[in-house]
Design a protein around this motif. Structure first.
Motif, PDB file in Angstrom:
ATOM      1  N   ILE A  14     -30.019  11.257 -54.852  1.00 56.64           N
ATOM      2  CA  ILE A  14     -29.890  10.218 -53.837  1.00 56.64           C
ATOM      3  C   ILE A  14     -29.108   9.093 -54.498  1.00 56.64           C
ATOM      4  O   ILE A  14     -29.441   8.646 -55.598  1.00 56.64           O
ATOM      5  CB  ILE A  14     -31.253   9.727 -53.324  1.00 56.64           C
ATOM      6  CG1 ILE A  14     -32.042  10.901 -52.698  1.00 56.64           C
ATOM      7  CG2 ILE A  14     -31.064   8.601 -52.292  1.00 56.64           C
ATOM      8  CD1 ILE A  14     -33.447  10.548 -52.244  1.00 56.64           C
ATOM      9  N   ILE A  15     -28.044   8.674 -53.809  1.00 57.78           N
ATOM     10  CA  ILE A  15     -27.093   7.718 -54.359  1.00 57.78           C
ATOM     11  C   ILE A  15     -27.030   6.512 -53.431  1.00 57.78           C
ATOM     12  O   ILE A  15     -26.908   6.668 -52.210  1.00 57.78           O
ATOM     13  CB  ILE A  15     -25.716   8.390 -54.498  1.00 57.78           C
ATOM     14  CG1 ILE A  15     -25.857   9.608 -55.434  1.00 57.78           C
ATOM     15  CG2 ILE A  15     -24.665   7.419 -54.987  1.00 57.78           C
ATOM     16  CD1 ILE A  15     -24.981  10.761 -55.093  1.00 57.78           C
ATOM     17  N   ASN A  16     -27.129   5.313 -53.994  1.00 57.34           N
ATOM     18  CA  ASN A  16     -27.130   4.097 -53.173  1.00 57.34           C
ATOM     19  C   ASN A  16     -25.702   3.725 -52.765  1.00 57.34           C
ATOM     20  O   ASN A  16     -24.730   4.323 -53.253  1.00 57.34           O
ATOM     21  CB  ASN A  16     -27.884   2.959 -53.872  1.00 57.34           C
ATOM     22  CG  ASN A  16     -27.158   2.364 -55.046  1.00 57.34           C
ATOM     23  OD1 ASN A  16     -25.961   2.581 -55.273  1.00 57.34           O
ATOM     24  ND2 ASN A  16     -27.885   1.575 -55.823  1.00 57.34           N
ATOM     25  N   PRO A  17     -25.551   2.749 -51.873  1.00 59.43           N
ATOM     26  CA  PRO A  17     -24.209   2.385 -51.399  1.00 59.43           C
ATOM     27  C   PRO A  17     -23.254   1.897 -52.496  1.00 59.43           C
ATOM     28  O   PRO A  17     -22.043   1.946 -52.319  1.00 59.43           O
ATOM     29  CB  PRO A  17     -24.481   1.280 -50.375  1.00 59.43           C
ATOM     30  CG  PRO A  17     -25.843   1.591 -49.857  1.00 59.43           C
ATOM     31  CD  PRO A  17     -26.599   2.084 -51.070  1.00 59.43           C
ATOM     32  N   GLU A  18     -23.784   1.458 -53.629  1.00 55.47           N
ATOM     33  CA  GLU A  18     -22.942   1.020 -54.742  1.00 55.47           C
ATOM     34  C   GLU A  18     -22.446   2.200 -55.574  1.00 55.47           C
ATOM     35  O   GLU A  18     -21.711   2.015 -56.550  1.00 55.47           O
ATOM     36  CB  GLU A  18     -23.696   0.043 -55.652  1.00 55.47           C
ATOM     37  CG  GLU A  18     -23.965  -1.306 -54.993  1.00 55.47           C
ATOM     38  CD  GLU A  18     -25.120  -1.251 -53.993  1.00 55.47           C
ATOM     39  OE1 GLU A  18     -26.153  -0.630 -54.300  1.00 55.47           O
ATOM     40  OE2 GLU A  18     -24.972  -1.818 -52.904  1.00 55.47           O
ATOM     41  N   VAL A  47     -30.081   6.824 -57.669  1.00 49.80           N
ATOM     42  CA  VAL A  47     -31.398   6.192 -57.625  1.00 49.80           C
ATOM     43  C   VAL A  47     -32.529   7.225 -57.593  1.00 49.80           C
ATOM     44  O   VAL A  47     -33.696   6.859 -57.717  1.00 49.80           O
ATOM     45  CB  VAL A  47     -31.523   5.208 -56.437  1.00 49.80           C
ATOM     46  CG1 VAL A  47     -30.613   4.007 -56.653  1.00 49.80           C
ATOM     47  CG2 VAL A  47     -31.225   5.881 -55.116  1.00 49.80           C
ATOM     48  N   SER A  48     -32.189   8.499 -57.448  1.00 44.04           N
ATOM     49  CA  SER A  48     -33.204   9.559 -57.496  1.00 44.04           C
ATOM     50  C   SER A  48     -32.543  10.854 -57.945  1.00 44.04           C
ATOM     51  O   SER A  48     -31.443  11.186 -57.501  1.00 44.04           O
ATOM     52  CB  SER A  48     -33.847   9.762 -56.122  1.00 44.04           C
ATOM     53  OG  SER A  48     -34.774  10.827 -56.163  1.00 44.04           O
ATOM     54  N   ALA A 102     -36.829  19.532 -48.196  1.00 36.70           N
ATOM     55  CA  ALA A 102     -35.913  18.588 -47.542  1.00 36.70           C
ATOM     56  C   ALA A 102     -36.691  17.398 -46.996  1.00 36.70           C
ATOM     57  O   ALA A 102     -36.208  16.267 -47.023  1.00 36.70           O
ATOM     58  CB  ALA A 102     -35.149  19.299 -46.434  1.00 36.70           C
ATOM     59  N   ARG A 103     -37.914  17.631 -46.521  1.00 36.96           N
ATOM     60  CA  ARG A 103     -38.735  16.528 -46.005  1.00 36.96           C
ATOM     61  C   ARG A 103     -39.063  15.521 -47.097  1.00 36.96           C
ATOM     62  O   ARG A 103     -39.086  14.321 -46.865  1.00 36.96           O
ATOM     63  CB  ARG A 103     -40.017  17.056 -45.378  1.00 36.96           C
ATOM     64  CG  ARG A 103     -39.796  17.700 -44.051  1.00 36.96           C
ATOM     65  CD  ARG A 103     -41.052  17.738 -43.206  1.00 36.96           C
ATOM     66  NE  ARG A 103     -40.796  18.455 -41.990  1.00 36.96           N
ATOM     67  CZ  ARG A 103     -40.120  17.964 -40.947  1.00 36.96           C
ATOM     68  NH1 ARG A 103     -39.653  16.749 -40.987  1.00 36.96           N
ATOM     69  NH2 ARG A 103     -39.909  18.696 -39.881  1.00 36.96           N
ATOM     70  N   GLU A 104     -39.341  16.003 -48.295  1.00 34.56           N
ATOM     71  CA  GLU A 104     -39.627  15.088 -49.408  1.00 34.56           C
ATOM     72  C   GLU A 104     -38.379  14.285 -49.761  1.00 34.56           C
ATOM     73  O   GLU A 104     -38.473  13.096 -50.074  1.00 34.56           O
ATOM     74  CB  GLU A 104     -40.158  15.844 -50.626  1.00 34.56           C
ATOM     75  CG  GLU A 104     -40.359  14.993 -51.869  1.00 34.56           C
ATOM     76  CD  GLU A 104     -41.341  13.832 -51.722  1.00 34.56           C
ATOM     77  OE1 GLU A 104     -41.442  13.028 -52.665  1.00 34.56           O
ATOM     78  OE2 GLU A 104     -42.017  13.689 -50.672  1.00 34.56           O
ATOM     79  N   THR A 105     -37.219  14.907 -49.713  1.00 29.26           N
ATOM     80  CA  THR A 105     -35.981  14.172 -49.974  1.00 29.26           C
ATOM     81  C   THR A 105     -35.805  13.052 -48.952  1.00 29.26           C
ATOM     82  O   THR A 105     -35.460  11.921 -49.306  1.00 29.26           O
ATOM     83  CB  THR A 105     -34.759  15.118 -49.939  1.00 29.26           C
ATOM     84  OG1 THR A 105     -34.948  16.180 -50.886  1.00 29.26           O
ATOM     85  CG2 THR A 105     -33.477  14.371 -50.260  1.00 29.26           C
ATOM     86  N   LEU A 106     -36.080  13.338 -47.689  1.00 31.60           N
ATOM     87  CA  LEU A 106     -35.969  12.326 -46.639  1.00 31.60           C
ATOM     88  C   LEU A 106     -36.981  11.198 -46.859  1.00 31.60           C
ATOM     89  O   LEU A 106     -36.653  10.021 -46.721  1.00 31.60           O
ATOM     90  CB  LEU A 106     -36.161  12.962 -45.260  1.00 31.60           C
ATOM     91  CG  LEU A 106     -35.949  12.066 -44.059  1.00 31.60           C
ATOM     92  CD1 LEU A 106     -34.534  11.499 -44.014  1.00 31.60           C
ATOM     93  CD2 LEU A 106     -36.242  12.853 -42.776  1.00 31.60           C
ATOM     94  N   LEU A 125     -38.240  10.244 -49.754  1.00 29.56           N
ATOM     95  CA  LEU A 125     -37.739   9.471 -50.890  1.00 29.56           C
ATOM     96  C   LEU A 125     -36.600   8.549 -50.482  1.00 29.56           C
ATOM     97  O   LEU A 125     -36.539   7.391 -50.912  1.00 29.56           O
ATOM     98  CB  LEU A 125     -37.256  10.405 -52.007  1.00 29.56           C
ATOM     99  CG  LEU A 125     -38.328  11.090 -52.832  1.00 29.56           C
ATOM    100  CD1 LEU A 125     -37.703  12.155 -53.726  1.00 29.56           C
ATOM    101  CD2 LEU A 125     -39.092  10.071 -53.660  1.00 29.56           C
ATOM    102  N   LEU A 126     -35.701   9.043 -49.651  1.00 25.80           N
ATOM    103  CA  LEU A 126     -34.607   8.214 -49.158  1.00 25.80           C
ATOM    104  C   LEU A 126     -35.159   6.978 -48.452  1.00 25.80           C
ATOM    105  O   LEU A 126     -34.742   5.850 -48.730  1.00 25.80           O
ATOM    106  CB  LEU A 126     -33.717   9.014 -48.211  1.00 25.80           C
ATOM    107  CG  LEU A 126     -32.627   8.206 -47.489  1.00 25.80           C
ATOM    108  CD1 LEU A 126     -31.580   7.698 -48.471  1.00 25.80           C
ATOM    109  CD2 LEU A 126     -32.005   9.044 -46.384  1.00 25.80           C
TER     110      LEU A 126
END
Length: 173
Positions: A122-126, A130-131, A143-147, A149-150
């Motif tokens: 998971i990548i932030n807008p900058e 971040v994960s 996939a639900r856990e990824t969501l 975490l997001l």
């Protein structure tokens, strides 16, 4: 493997798009947006389609959350298209073809066997990671856990274990 806080490498790959086109996609294009990038080992395998289907089924939720969802393997975009047409079925996110393995190498997820491990970033807008989560080749991810975490990362708050959107945040003492 790329670590928390690292900047995402600027890699360009051919991608098989949900509308059936194949075109070049650059990770730099997604700066300013949340990005979820997940790798699977190979097309036409057994565990990979379960993950791809799960992410595709939640693609609208990722989109509503303001995140771009991308998937990648070391197969070509043309192989992705063939797999979609020959049994996988429609996929609602771009599937990156990484035949050069530059993307997998840039993220540090290339296994000795020459395929990518099951890794999710998971990548932030900058453009900072971040994960990071990675599994051995034989174990699928959620996939639900990824969501979840997001959503937790986007909140910018302290979130408890098993926190879900709409629940209270942890109060700092």
């Amino acid at each position: 493997m790329i670590s928390i806080g690292n900047t995402v490498p600027d890699v360009t790959c051919e991608a098989y798009l949900p509308d059936g086109r194949i075109e070049a996609v650059s990770l730099a294009h997604y700066r300013g947006k949340w990005l979820v990038l997940f790798f699977w080992p190979l097309d036409f395998t057994f565990v990979c389609p379960t993950e791809i289907r799960a992410y595709s089924d939640l693609s609208h939720d990722f989109d509503v959350s303001g995140a771009v969802l991308l998937g990648a393997s070391v197969d070509s975009a043309h192989a992705h298209r063939a797999w979609v047409r020959q049994g996988l079925g429609a996929v609602r996110f771009p599937m990156l073809g990484d035949v050069s393995r530059a993307l997998a190498q840039g993220f540090g997820v290339l296994a000795e066997s020459g395929v990518a491990v099951r890794a999710t970033f998971i990548i932030n807008p900058e453009g900072r990671v971040v994960s990071v989560a990675a599994n051995d080749l034989n174990v699928g991810r959620s996939a639900r856990e990824t969501l979840r975490l997001l959503h937790a990362l986007q909140s910018g708050e302290l979130t408890a274990c098993e926190w879900q959107p709409g629940e209270a945040f942890v109060a700092a003492a």
